[in-house]
Design a protein around this motif. Structure first.
Motif, PDB file in Angstrom:
ATOM      1  N   LYS A 152      69.552  62.348   4.066  1.00  0.00           N
ATOM      2  CA  LYS A 152      68.137  62.727   3.972  1.00  0.00           C
ATOM      3  C   LYS A 152      67.837  63.937   4.850  1.00  0.00           C
ATOM      4  N   LYS A 153      68.376  63.939   6.076  1.00  0.00           N
ATOM      5  CA  LYS A 153      68.144  65.062   6.993  1.00  0.00           C
ATOM      6  C   LYS A 153      68.748  66.352   6.449  1.00  0.00           C
ATOM      7  N   ILE A 154      69.938  66.257   5.896  1.00  0.00           N
ATOM      8  CA  ILE A 154      70.579  67.447   5.322  1.00  0.00           C
ATOM      9  C   ILE A 154      69.762  67.969   4.149  1.00  0.00           C
ATOM     10  N   GLU A 155      69.343  67.067   3.264  1.00  0.00           N
ATOM     11  CA  GLU A 155      68.545  67.481   2.113  1.00  0.00           C
ATOM     12  C   GLU A 155      67.245  68.148   2.560  1.00  0.00           C
ATOM     13  N   GLN A 156      66.565  67.560   3.535  1.00  0.00           N
ATOM     14  CA  GLN A 156      65.309  68.132   4.023  1.00  0.00           C
ATOM     15  C   GLN A 156      65.537  69.506   4.647  1.00  0.00           C
ATOM     16  N   LYS A 157      66.610  69.644   5.414  1.00  0.00           N
ATOM     17  CA  LYS A 157      66.924  70.937   6.046  1.00  0.00           C
ATOM     18  C   LYS A 157      67.192  72.000   4.968  1.00  0.00           C
ATOM     19  N   LEU A 158      67.910  71.622   3.923  1.00  0.00           N
ATOM     20  CA  LEU A 158      68.177  72.564   2.837  1.00  0.00           C
ATOM     21  C   LEU A 158      66.891  72.945   2.103  1.00  0.00           C
ATOM     22  N   LEU A 159      66.019  71.983   1.881  1.00  0.00           N
ATOM     23  CA  LEU A 159      64.740  72.284   1.235  1.00  0.00           C
ATOM     24  C   LEU A 159      63.887  73.200   2.111  1.00  0.00           C
ATOM     25  N   ASP A 160      63.927  72.978   3.441  1.00  0.00           N
ATOM     26  CA  ASP A 160      63.134  73.789   4.364  1.00  0.00           C
ATOM     27  C   ASP A 160      63.649  75.222   4.482  1.00  0.00           C
ATOM     28  N   THR A 161      64.955  75.415   4.286  1.00  0.00           N
ATOM     29  CA  THR A 161      65.551  76.737   4.518  1.00  0.00           C
ATOM     30  C   THR A 161      65.869  77.499   3.235  1.00  0.00           C
ATOM     31  N   THR A 162      65.521  76.938   2.078  1.00  0.00           N
ATOM     32  CA  THR A 162      65.737  77.629   0.809  1.00  0.00           C
ATOM     33  C   THR A 162      64.417  77.672   0.050  1.00  0.00           C
ATOM     34  N   ARG A 163      64.447  78.320  -1.076  1.00  0.00           N
ATOM     35  CA  ARG A 163      63.241  78.415  -1.907  1.00  0.00           C
ATOM     36  C   ARG A 163      63.128  77.273  -2.916  1.00  0.00           C
ATOM     37  N   TYR A 164      64.083  76.334  -2.851  1.00  0.00           N
ATOM     38  CA  TYR A 164      64.119  75.241  -3.819  1.00  0.00           C
ATOM     39  C   TYR A 164      63.103  74.147  -3.471  1.00  0.00           C
ATOM     40  N   GLU A 165      62.635  73.480  -4.507  1.00  0.00           N
ATOM     41  CA  GLU A 165      61.713  72.354  -4.335  1.00  0.00           C
ATOM     42  C   GLU A 165      62.428  71.014  -4.464  1.00  0.00           C
ATOM     43  N   LYS A 166      63.597  71.029  -5.111  1.00  0.00           N
ATOM     44  CA  LYS A 166      64.431  69.838  -5.271  1.00  0.00           C
ATOM     45  C   LYS A 166      65.877  70.243  -5.023  1.00  0.00           C
ATOM     46  N   MET A 167      66.678  69.271  -4.611  1.00  0.00           N
ATOM     47  CA  MET A 167      68.099  69.545  -4.386  1.00  0.00           C
ATOM     48  C   MET A 167      68.947  68.494  -5.090  1.00  0.00           C
ATOM     49  N   GLU A 168      70.022  68.949  -5.695  1.00  0.00           N
ATOM     50  CA  GLU A 168      71.067  68.072  -6.206  1.00  0.00           C
ATOM     51  C   GLU A 168      72.263  68.316  -5.296  1.00  0.00           C
ATOM     52  N   ILE A 169      72.659  67.292  -4.564  1.00  0.00           N
ATOM     53  CA  ILE A 169      73.716  67.470  -3.568  1.00  0.00           C
ATOM     54  C   ILE A 169      74.906  66.580  -3.909  1.00  0.00           C
ATOM     55  N   ASP A 170      76.072  67.209  -3.918  1.00  0.00           N
ATOM     56  CA  ASP A 170      77.324  66.492  -4.127  1.00  0.00           C
ATOM     57  C   ASP A 170      78.000  66.390  -2.762  1.00  0.00           C
ATOM     58  N   TYR A 171      78.144  65.170  -2.267  1.00  0.00           N
ATOM     59  CA  TYR A 171      78.757  64.961  -0.953  1.00  0.00           C
ATOM     60  C   TYR A 171      80.243  64.685  -1.123  1.00  0.00           C
ATOM     61  N   LYS A 172      81.061  65.380  -0.344  1.00  0.00           N
ATOM     62  CA  LYS A 172      82.512  65.196  -0.374  1.00  0.00           C
ATOM     63  C   LYS A 172      83.018  64.935   1.030  1.00  0.00           C
ATOM     64  N   VAL A 173      84.136  64.234   1.114  1.00  0.00           N
ATOM     65  CA  VAL A 173      84.768  63.951   2.398  1.00  0.00           C
ATOM     66  C   VAL A 173      86.125  64.645   2.416  1.00  0.00           C
ATOM     67  N   ASP A 174      86.367  65.419   3.479  1.00  0.00           N
ATOM     68  CA  ASP A 174      87.650  66.097   3.689  1.00  0.00           C
ATOM     69  C   ASP A 174      87.972  65.988   5.174  1.00  0.00           C
ATOM     70  N   GLU A 175      88.914  65.118   5.514  1.00  0.00           N
ATOM     71  CA  GLU A 175      89.258  64.908   6.922  1.00  0.00           C
ATOM     72  C   GLU A 175      89.757  66.186   7.590  1.00  0.00           C
ATOM     73  N   GLY A 176      90.214  67.136   6.789  1.00  0.00           N
ATOM     74  CA  GLY A 176      90.734  68.390   7.320  1.00  0.00           C
ATOM     75  C   GLY A 176      89.695  69.257   8.005  1.00  0.00           C
TER      76      GLY A 176
END
Length: 185
Positions: free
Chosen positions: A123-147
Motif C-alpha cells: 500500500k505504501k509503495i502504491e501510494q508513493k508511486l501515485l504521489d510521484t507520478t501523474r497516474y491516478e491508478k496503478m497496476e503493480i506486479d510484485y516480484k521477488v529476487d533474492e539477488g
C-alpha cells in the motif's frame, strides 16, 4: 520493424476508439479477441498459412468475430489480415492496450524486492508511486529476487528507480577499483 507496425496499427485503432468515444469498449473487445486467439491455436495456423487464399481467411475472420465484437474491430481485423500483418496482432494489441492505460491514467509498474512484501508495504509503495507520478491508478506486479539483497527495483515503462543494495555494492566496487588503480599509477 515489428515495433513500427504495432505502433502504426495500434495508433490507428486507438485514434478510432477516441474518435468514436469508445476507448473502454474497444479495450474490452480486444481482450475478447485475445482470449479467442489464445484458446484456438489452429486459428493462427490458418491465417498465416501461405496457401490459403486471403478471401477464405477474411471469411473466417467474419465468421468468428462478426457479432462477437463491434463492426469496427471486425473491420480492423480484416485490414490486418488483408495486409498480411496477422503475426503482428499480439504486438498491435499490446501497444493499443498500453495507450488505453495511459489514456485512463493507469500506470503499470514492476516492483522487485529481495523478500515478499506484506500488504502494508505494498500500500505504501502504491501510494508513493501515485504521489510521484501523474497516474491516478496503478497496476503493480510484485516480484521477488533474492539477488537484489535489499531495497527495491521499480520499473515504470522505460524508467527505472534502483535503490537495491546490489546496485550500491556494484557502484562501490567500481569506485574502489578506480581508487586502487589510481594508487598504483
Amino acid at each position: 520493424m515489428a515495433k513500427l507496425v504495432s505502433k502504426t496499427y495500434g495508433d490507428a485503432l486507438f485514434s478510432l476508439a477516441v474518435e468514436e468515444n469508445r476507448v473502454d469498449e474497444f479495450a474490452a473487445e480486444v481482450a475478447i479477441i485475445q482470449t479467442v486467439l489464445a484458446e484456438n491455436g489452429d486459428f493462427e495456423k490458418v491465417l498465416i498459412h501461405p496457401e490459403i487464399p486471403k478471401e477464405q481467411k477474411l471469411q473466417l475472420v467474419e465468421k468468428v468475430f462478426k457479432g462477437q465484437v463491434s463492426d469496427e474491430l471486425t473491420g480492423f481485423l480484416r485490414i490486418v489480415v488483408t495486409k498480411g500483418r496477422y503475426k503482428d496482432l499480439p504486438a498491435i494489441f499490446g501497444y493499443f492496450l498500453a495507450k488505453v492505460k495511459e489514456y485512463n491514467k493507469t500506470g503499470v509498474a514492476e516492483v522487485t524486492s529481495a523478500v515478499p512484501l506484506n500488504g502494508e508495504q505494498k500500500k505504501k509503495i502504491e501510494q508513493k508511486l501515485l504521489d510521484t507520478t501523474r497516474y491516478e491508478k496503478m497496476e503493480i506486479d510484485y516480484k521477488v529476487d533474492e539477488g537484489v539483497i535489499g531495497g527495491l527495483l521499480i520499473r515504470i515503462g522505460d524508467r527505472i528507480v534502483d535503490s537495491t543494495i546490489r546496485s550500491r555494492l556494484t557502484s562501490l566496487t567500481g569506485k574502489l577499483m578506480k581508487i586502487s588503480l589510481e594508487a598504483k599509477i
